[in-house]
Scaffold this motif. Structure first.
Motif: not given
Length: 530
Positions: A193-194, A218-223
């Protein structure tokens, strides 16, 4: 009846162990029942043995090293000390209770496996097992693996060594082509998913994520941060084409060799200097002002015997303001006066198709000689920690199926020394791949390198050649002593029955073992052989 049979089998195994273990210094374990009890007792004695090892490591080596560079060369000097012990051993000297670097628990497990396989007399199999950690030995025992004693092509020691390496390689990324995102995903153990989210990012966004993600956010925050990020200097090379597809664009940077124009670049092990020539011309065309430091392992006299064009190549390099050093051991640059005051100055380092040299009678993968290849990579990356600037590139080209310097030696040696694996690209996709490759040994006298189609290497599949790309990312933490693969002792060599030892006996065999041992000592001292 089944339980009784098992008890008889255990008793037979225990009796064999009781008979074998005193020779290894485990005299105090005879009265214990069952392997579990023996291993627990052995583990209880580990601290004393570790202290003894530490005491033996102390002492001078006759080499002066600046205090801040000692760690860069400590592994190399320790390896030389270990090999020299065989020469210094005196008759009647006190025998070590446990082989160097091992614990009582490891010795017990090694003996158990040797008896289980019926290979107690095979000193090379024993040597391979002694190189494994206790966890690895337990894994070998649990999987019920046993080397084929009747294989027509490989000895049990070779088969066991290959099995152990493949077991370790399952925990590493593969040796084939790996793009920047796959390497990043492996490092941080991200899911598919990532992967899908990151592959959709533009060049600007993906570069931001790769540079700033540390696992704490979190990966979503970095994106989200990446999508809002605007670089301070849009004219900087790494900020070019910000809206282009991220994965392929960053991959182009690796392939086009767009390195720091101000930092120095070093090339190691470039026997005929053709790669250094290629790099110097490339940097000049891009307007770089950083130096190219071209090095060879051989001395100039040897190079002139093998490459009639070497003097002309050196002149061209010097015309491009490059510096050429001969007789350079890349694992010992910390004690090479020519590299004095070069700490943290290298922005790029290259080592193409590393090899520790062939040993007549042995295949590169044989454990009697293969330890040299693994240590080459481990000690190479440890030395570079003190000379490569943070963020600097290291690129090592090799064949993904090489059995000498295996890909896992390159990737593993880099990772354990804080060099992040960025990408593995095909050698033929690299902008610098068209140079005159050479064997780097006596064969170059009659097999000339061919820069156009590499005719000297027509037996090797070109599509399997890879470039393993790393960036130095120091954490600031102090690393422990560099792990090294221990060489076989002189006693092991004298009892070896593989390779050139198959057909020699008596004094001739002892002389061959001593000759090979002397070669090992010479090599780890930084002197080229072959």
């Amino acid at each position: 009846a089944g339980m009784a049979a098992e008890e008889v089998a255990d008793a037979e195994l225990q009796a064999a162990l009781d008979e074998a273990l005193p020779e290894e210094g485990l005299e105090g374990l005879e009265g214990m029942e069952g392997m579990e009890g023996m291993e627990e007792a052995a583990a209880a004695e580990e601290p004393a043995e570790e202290e003894a090892d530490e005491d033996e490591d102390e002492g001078g080596d006759g080499v002066e090293v600046d205090e801040h560079l000692k760690d860069a060369v400590e592994g190399s000097l320790r390896l030389k000390r270990l090999l020299s012990r065989d020469d210094d051993a005196q008759p009647g000297a006190k025998k070590r209770k446990v082989p160097y670097g091992m614990t009582q628990a490891q010795v017990t497990k090694v003996q158990k496996l040797l008896i289980k396989w019926g290979l107690m007399p095979d000193v090379v199999v024993k040597h391979v097992l002694e190189q494994q950690t206790l966890e690895e030995l337990e894994e070998i025992d649990k999987c019920n693996y046993a080397p084929d004693k009747f294989n027509m092509w490989k000895s049990p020691a070779e088969l066991l060594a290959r099995f152990c390496q493949e077991m370790k390689e399952r925990k590493l990324p593969g040796g084939g082509q790996i793009d920047v995102l796959s390497a990043f995903k492996f490092k941080w153990k991200l899911d598919m998913v990532a992967d899908k989210k990151l592959r959709a990012l533009s060049h600007k966004g993906l570069r931001y994520v790769l540079s700033n993600y540390d696992g704490t956010t979190g990966l979503d925050d970095i994106i989200t941060e990446a999508q809002a990020y605007e670089p301070e200097d849009e004219n900087e090379t790494i900020n070019a084409v910000p809206t282009a597809p991220g994965v392929s664009t960053i991959g182009r940077f690796c392939r086009l060799e767009l390195i720091d124009p101000l930092a120095d670049a070093a090339v190691f092990g470039d026997a005929n200097l053709t790669f250094a020539l290629k790099l110097a011309k490339h940097r000049k065309a891009l307007g770089h002002v950083g130096r190219v430091i071209a090095t060879t392992f051989e001395d100039l006299e040897t190079l002139r015997e093998r490459y009639k064009e070497i003097d002309e190549s050196i002149k061209i390099l010097e015309d491009h303001y490059a510096e050429v050093y001969h007789g350079v051991d890349c694992t010992r640059i910390a004690i090479d006066p020519r590299f004095k005051d070069m700490e943290n100055t290298l922005g790029a380092v290259y080592y193409n198709f590393p090899h520790s040299g062939a040993v007549s009678g042995f295949f590169d993968g044989h454990p009697v000689v293969n330890w040299r290849h693994e240590n080459l990579m481990r000690l190479f990356f440890r030395a570079l920690r003190f000379f490569v600037k943070p963020g600097g590139w290291v690129k090592v080209a090799s064949n993904m199926g090489a059995v000498g310097v295996r890909y896992s030696y390159i990737v593993g040696g880099a990772i354990e020394n804080e060099f992040t694996h960025v990408e593995t690209m095909q050698f033929l996709e690299w902008h610098l791949h068209r140079y005159g490759r050479s064997y780097g040994d006596k064969r170059d006298v009659y097999k000339r390198p061919d820069a156009k189609n590499n005719e000297s290497y027509n037996a090797q599949r070109a599509e399997s050649d890879m470039v393993y790309c790393f960036r130095y990312a120091p954490t600031g933490e102090t690393l422990g002593p560099q792990q090294i693969r221990l060489p076989p002792t002189l006693k092991t060599l004298k009892q070896c029955t593989d390779g050139p030892f198959k057909s020699v006996y008596g004094p001739a065999k002892d002389n061959l073992a001593q000759s090979l041992h002397n070669r090992f000592v010479t090599e780890v001292s930084g002197t080229h052989v072959g």
